[in-house]
Design a protein around this motif. Structure first.
Motif, PDB file in Angstrom:
ATOM      1  N   VAL A   9      39.171 -27.494  10.395  1.00  0.00           N
ATOM      2  CA  VAL A   9      38.493 -26.833  11.508  1.00  0.00           C
ATOM      3  C   VAL A   9      39.426 -25.765  12.066  1.00  0.00           C
ATOM      4  O   VAL A   9      40.606 -26.031  12.338  1.00  0.00           O
ATOM      5  N   LEU A  53      28.733 -31.219  10.543  1.00  0.00           N
ATOM      6  CA  LEU A  53      29.109 -29.803  10.557  1.00  0.00           C
ATOM      7  C   LEU A  53      28.349 -29.029  11.628  1.00  0.00           C
ATOM      8  O   LEU A  53      28.914 -28.179  12.323  1.00  0.00           O
ATOM      9  N   ARG A  54      27.066 -29.328  11.755  1.00  0.00           N
ATOM     10  CA  ARG A  54      26.252 -28.608  12.749  1.00  0.00           C
ATOM     11  C   ARG A  54      26.771 -28.862  14.170  1.00  0.00           C
ATOM     12  O   ARG A  54      26.925 -27.923  14.958  1.00  0.00           O
ATOM     13  N   GLU A  57      30.316 -27.217  14.625  1.00  0.00           N
ATOM     14  CA  GLU A  57      30.303 -25.767  14.749  1.00  0.00           C
ATOM     15  C   GLU A  57      29.588 -25.286  16.007  1.00  0.00           C
ATOM     16  O   GLU A  57      29.664 -24.112  16.345  1.00  0.00           O
ATOM     17  N   SER A  58      28.933 -26.213  16.709  1.00  0.00           N
ATOM     18  CA  SER A  58      28.380 -25.849  18.028  1.00  0.00           C
ATOM     19  C   SER A  58      29.504 -25.576  19.022  1.00  0.00           C
ATOM     20  O   SER A  58      29.281 -24.981  20.077  1.00  0.00           O
ATOM     21  N   LYS A  61      33.660 -23.193  16.483  1.00  0.00           N
ATOM     22  CA  LYS A  61      34.734 -23.207  15.488  1.00  0.00           C
ATOM     23  C   LYS A  61      34.163 -23.369  14.082  1.00  0.00           C
ATOM     24  O   LYS A  61      33.237 -24.137  13.875  1.00  0.00           O
ATOM     25  N   LYS A  62      34.749 -22.649  13.122  1.00  0.00           N
ATOM     26  CA  LYS A  62      34.346 -22.811  11.733  1.00  0.00           C
ATOM     27  C   LYS A  62      34.901 -24.119  11.186  1.00  0.00           C
ATOM     28  O   LYS A  62      35.999 -24.535  11.544  1.00  0.00           O
ATOM     29  N   ALA A  63      34.150 -24.755  10.286  1.00  0.00           N
ATOM     30  CA  ALA A  63      34.578 -26.024   9.718  1.00  0.00           C
ATOM     31  C   ALA A  63      34.236 -26.069   8.235  1.00  0.00           C
ATOM     32  O   ALA A  63      33.222 -25.525   7.791  1.00  0.00           O
ATOM     33  N   TRP A 222      38.130 -20.241   5.133  1.00  0.00           N
ATOM     34  CA  TRP A 222      37.076 -19.812   6.065  1.00  0.00           C
ATOM     35  C   TRP A 222      36.268 -18.679   5.448  1.00  0.00           C
ATOM     36  O   TRP A 222      35.032 -18.676   5.495  1.00  0.00           O
ATOM     37  N   ASN A 226      32.077 -18.374   3.567  1.00  0.00           N
ATOM     38  CA  ASN A 226      31.060 -17.400   3.971  1.00  0.00           C
ATOM     39  C   ASN A 226      30.682 -16.426   2.868  1.00  0.00           C
ATOM     40  O   ASN A 226      29.816 -15.592   3.047  1.00  0.00           O
TER      41      ASN A 226
END
Length: 232
Positions: A9, A53-54, A57-58, A61-63, A222, A226
């Motif tokens: 994270v 994950l959802r 990431e709320s 922060k990227k995970a 990261w 993406n």
């Protein structure tokens, strides 16, 4: 049964740690261990990986998933079809239980079958994966369960199937290198349309994945997460 998931994270400060911890203060998560220095979060949970994950990431922060606790872990990337994409993770958490956790998009709403097939040969797509896998020494249980029939998954109105269940029949060590198949109908063991499939490949267990930079192209985990599938 709860299982442990290790995630990387992207955290830079103690306020990040608080935000991450607050995001995971939810039913289905029983314990959270956060290491700011290593950008590591380990979660005990009964939720699906996509749900974890959802929520994580709320926090903003990227995970990225790094590993699972258990004697053996594997993953099947379902991307043979351009229209149906998904990831299914399998973890042998003890000698009797394999946790199967996945998210698949692009399905027709309703019920579909999830099967293990004999071969990991995708040279002709899902047509070359062989029959539903049944070991020679397998004895059907009291429900006459076919070994490779993992059961039914259900896609919602948007075509997404999210699932997590425990299987007491399969031994993950027996199916590494074989294939995971989703069928149009849940009862099609060796007939009917195969919608998508992927090779069941061994993956990292807890604390076995030190990756922070992808050796293939030098980008961080990261950025790698993406990138479009077509460029990986």
């Amino acid at each position: 049964m709860s299982s442990q998931i290790e995630l990387a994270v992207q955290m830079t400060c103690t306020s990040c740690v608080k935000a991450v911890r607050d995001s995971l203060n939810i039913p289905g998560v029983s314990n959270v261990v956060i290491n700011l220095e290593n950008n590591s979060v380990v979660v005990d949970t009964t939720l699906t990986t996509s749900e974890v994950l959802r929520h994580l990431e709320s926090s903003g922060k990227k995970a990225v998933v790094k590993g699972y606790a258990g004697s053996l872990a594997a993953v099947a990337i379902l991307d043979v079809s351009k229209h149906i994409q998904g990831v299914v993770r399998l973890v042998q958490i003890n000698s009797e239980t394999c946790v199967i956790d996945g998210t698949v998009d692009g399905l027709k709403p309703g019920k579909h079958g999830l099967f293990i097939h004999e071969s990991g040969d995708l040279s002709n797509g899902c047509n070359s994966v062989g029959e539903c896998y049944i070991p020679n020494n397998h004895q059907p249980d009291e429900l006459n369960r076919v070994y490779g029939n993992l059961g039914t998954i259900t896609a919602d109105d948007h075509g997404r199937a999210t699932f997590r269940f425990e299987d007491k029949v399969i031994d993950l060590s027996n199916i590494i290198g074989r294939s995971l198949v989703i069928t149009e109908h849940p009862d099609n063991v060796n007939s009917g349309k195969k919608l998508t499939c992927g090779i069941i490949a061994r993956s990292s267990g807890l604390f076995q994945n030190p990756k922070t930079i992808c050796a293939c192209d030098g980008v961080s985990i990261w950025d790698e997460r993406n990138k479009p599938k077509s460029t990986l």
